[in-house]
Design a protein around this motif. Structure first.
Motif, PDB file in Angstrom:
ATOM      1  N   UNK A 134      45.962  63.683   6.629  1.00 17.06           N
ATOM      2  CA  UNK A 134      45.311  63.047   5.474  1.00 17.06           C
ATOM      3  C   UNK A 134      44.757  61.666   5.826  1.00 17.06           C
ATOM      4  N   UNK A 135      44.910  61.276   7.099  1.00 13.50           N
ATOM      5  CA  UNK A 135      44.396  59.981   7.527  1.00 13.50           C
ATOM      6  C   UNK A 135      45.299  58.811   7.196  1.00 13.50           C
ATOM      7  N   UNK A 136      46.566  59.110   6.966  1.00 12.06           N
ATOM      8  CA  UNK A 136      47.530  58.076   6.609  1.00 12.06           C
ATOM      9  C   UNK A 136      48.632  57.994   7.668  1.00 12.06           C
ATOM     10  N   UNK A 137      49.270  56.828   7.782  1.00 11.56           N
ATOM     11  CA  UNK A 137      50.415  56.720   8.705  1.00 11.56           C
ATOM     12  C   UNK A 137      51.561  57.621   8.235  1.00 11.56           C
ATOM     13  N   UNK A 138      52.381  58.052   9.175  1.00 10.61           N
ATOM     14  CA  UNK A 138      53.539  58.867   8.833  1.00 10.61           C
ATOM     15  C   UNK A 138      54.535  58.097   7.967  1.00 10.61           C
ATOM     16  N   UNK A 139      55.309  58.823   7.207  1.00  9.79           N
ATOM     17  CA  UNK A 139      56.312  58.203   6.343  1.00  9.79           C
ATOM     18  C   UNK A 139      57.596  57.870   7.101  1.00  9.79           C
ATOM     19  N   UNK A 140      57.836  58.555   8.215  1.00 13.02           N
ATOM     20  CA  UNK A 140      59.069  58.356   8.977  1.00 13.02           C
ATOM     21  C   UNK A 140      58.745  57.704  10.317  1.00 13.02           C
ATOM     22  N   UNK A 141      59.401  56.590  10.588  1.00 14.25           N
ATOM     23  CA  UNK A 141      59.094  55.824  11.793  1.00 14.25           C
ATOM     24  C   UNK A 141      59.458  56.572  13.072  1.00 14.25           C
ATOM     25  N   UNK A 142      60.509  57.397  13.031  1.00 19.01           N
ATOM     26  CA  UNK A 142      60.920  58.185  14.194  1.00 19.01           C
ATOM     27  C   UNK A 142      61.618  59.443  13.695  1.00 19.01           C
ATOM     28  N   UNK A 143      60.863  60.526  13.471  1.00 20.19           N
ATOM     29  CA  UNK A 143      61.453  61.747  12.924  1.00 20.19           C
ATOM     30  C   UNK A 143      62.614  62.309  13.741  1.00 20.19           C
ATOM     31  N   UNK A 144      62.650  61.988  15.037  1.00 17.75           N
ATOM     32  CA  UNK A 144      63.740  62.482  15.884  1.00 17.75           C
ATOM     33  C   UNK A 144      65.062  61.778  15.571  1.00 17.75           C
ATOM     34  N   UNK A 195      71.423  71.726  12.628  1.00 21.34           N
ATOM     35  CA  UNK A 195      71.024  71.096  11.366  1.00 21.34           C
ATOM     36  C   UNK A 195      70.186  69.843  11.611  1.00 21.34           C
ATOM     37  N   UNK A 196      70.594  69.056  12.582  1.00 23.68           N
ATOM     38  CA  UNK A 196      69.852  67.834  12.929  1.00 23.68           C
ATOM     39  C   UNK A 196      68.459  68.202  13.423  1.00 23.68           C
ATOM     40  N   UNK A 197      68.347  69.204  14.286  1.00 26.19           N
ATOM     41  CA  UNK A 197      67.035  69.614  14.803  1.00 26.19           C
ATOM     42  C   UNK A 197      66.157  70.166  13.684  1.00 26.19           C
ATOM     43  N   UNK A 198      66.719  70.981  12.783  1.00 27.52           N
ATOM     44  CA  UNK A 198      65.947  71.481  11.640  1.00 27.52           C
ATOM     45  C   UNK A 198      65.384  70.314  10.834  1.00 27.52           C
ATOM     46  N   UNK A 199      66.194  69.296  10.636  1.00 26.61           N
ATOM     47  CA  UNK A 199      65.748  68.139   9.860  1.00 26.61           C
ATOM     48  C   UNK A 199      64.653  67.378  10.593  1.00 26.61           C
ATOM     49  N   UNK A 200      64.790  67.222  11.908  1.00 26.28           N
ATOM     50  CA  UNK A 200      63.758  66.534  12.687  1.00 26.28           C
ATOM     51  C   UNK A 200      62.424  67.272  12.565  1.00 26.28           C
ATOM     52  N   UNK A 201      62.459  68.592  12.617  1.00 28.52           N
ATOM     53  CA  UNK A 201      61.249  69.406  12.471  1.00 28.52           C
ATOM     54  C   UNK A 201      60.616  69.151  11.104  1.00 28.52           C
ATOM     55  N   UNK A 202      61.441  69.075  10.074  1.00 29.56           N
ATOM     56  CA  UNK A 202      60.923  68.863   8.711  1.00 29.56           C
ATOM     57  C   UNK A 202      60.375  67.452   8.528  1.00 29.56           C
ATOM     58  N   UNK A 203      61.029  66.452   9.107  1.00 29.28           N
ATOM     59  CA  UNK A 203      60.509  65.085   9.037  1.00 29.28           C
ATOM     60  C   UNK A 203      59.160  64.997   9.774  1.00 29.28           C
ATOM     61  N   UNK A 204      59.079  65.679  10.930  1.00 32.18           N
ATOM     62  CA  UNK A 204      57.822  65.699  11.680  1.00 32.18           C
ATOM     63  C   UNK A 204      56.706  66.353  10.861  1.00 32.18           C
ATOM     64  N   UNK A 205      57.043  67.417  10.128  1.00 31.98           N
ATOM     65  CA  UNK A 205      56.046  68.130   9.317  1.00 31.98           C
ATOM     66  C   UNK A 205      55.461  67.215   8.236  1.00 31.98           C
ATOM     67  N   UNK A 206      56.279  66.366   7.662  1.00 32.18           N
ATOM     68  CA  UNK A 206      55.779  65.405   6.673  1.00 32.18           C
ATOM     69  C   UNK A 206      54.800  64.446   7.358  1.00 32.18           C
ATOM     70  N   UNK A 207      55.225  63.892   8.483  1.00 34.40           N
ATOM     71  CA  UNK A 207      54.359  62.951   9.205  1.00 34.40           C
ATOM     72  C   UNK A 207      53.048  63.608   9.637  1.00 34.40           C
ATOM     73  N   UNK A 208      53.120  64.838  10.112  1.00 35.02           N
ATOM     74  CA  UNK A 208      51.912  65.536  10.551  1.00 35.02           C
ATOM     75  C   UNK A 208      50.921  65.690   9.409  1.00 35.02           C
ATOM     76  N   UNK A 209      51.424  66.005   8.229  1.00 30.05           N
ATOM     77  CA  UNK A 209      50.517  66.164   7.097  1.00 30.05           C
ATOM     78  C   UNK A 209      49.945  64.821   6.662  1.00 30.05           C
ATOM     79  N   UNK A 210      50.768  63.790   6.678  1.00 26.08           N
ATOM     80  CA  UNK A 210      50.261  62.453   6.357  1.00 26.08           C
ATOM     81  C   UNK A 210      49.139  62.084   7.325  1.00 26.08           C
TER      82      UNK A 210
END
Length: 128
Positions: free
Chosen positions: A77-87, A59-74
């Motif tokens: 878009x040329x913007x900083x990631x929303x999560x300081x450390x997705x891991x 569950x923790x790893x699934x969440x890390x993958x999803x947090x990373x996906x948000x940051x990757x899209x940000x």
């Protein structure tokens, strides 16, 4: 409208990009955030569901993958990631809640140093 920190971070992005960011945020599963924030006390909510260490780790790893996906899209878009450390899913869960929480206009002004109308979002170099 414009009463959450996330609204400031995605200000000015095209509609489709904003929608994709929210879709990826929704994929993080808001109901899971409280469970992830319980890391320091051994994940009692996950354990109450019968999850052992291996399932919690999944569950923790699934969440890390999803947090990373948000940051990757940000970043795309040329913007900083929303999560300081997705891991660090405990920290990311806290950041998720803070990003989506409705906040007073005064609190947002203090957080961002100006009102919504004057705010210019930070950008970053695109990695791709």
């Amino acid at each position: 409208m414009n009463d959450r920190p996330i609204d400031f971070y995605i200000k000015g992005l095209p509609f489709d990009d904003r929608q994709e960011i929210f879709r990826r945020m929704d994929n993080c599963i808001a109901a899971k955030m409280e469970k992830l924030m319980e890391e320091p006390i051994g994940y009692p909510a996950f354990r109450s569901l019968g999850y052992g260490d291996e399932e919690i780790a999944r569950q923790v790893e699934k969440s890390a993958v999803r947090f990373r996906a948000v940051n990757e899209y940000m970043h795309a878009c040329g913007r900083p990631g929303l999560f300081s450390d997705p891991e660090d899913t405990c920290r990311s869960a806290k950041e998720y809640v803070a990003l989506r929480e409705k906040v007073s206009k005064d609190a947002l002004r203090e957080m961002f140093g100006c009102a919504w109308e004057e705010y210019v979002p930070r950008t970053c170099e695109n990695d791709t």
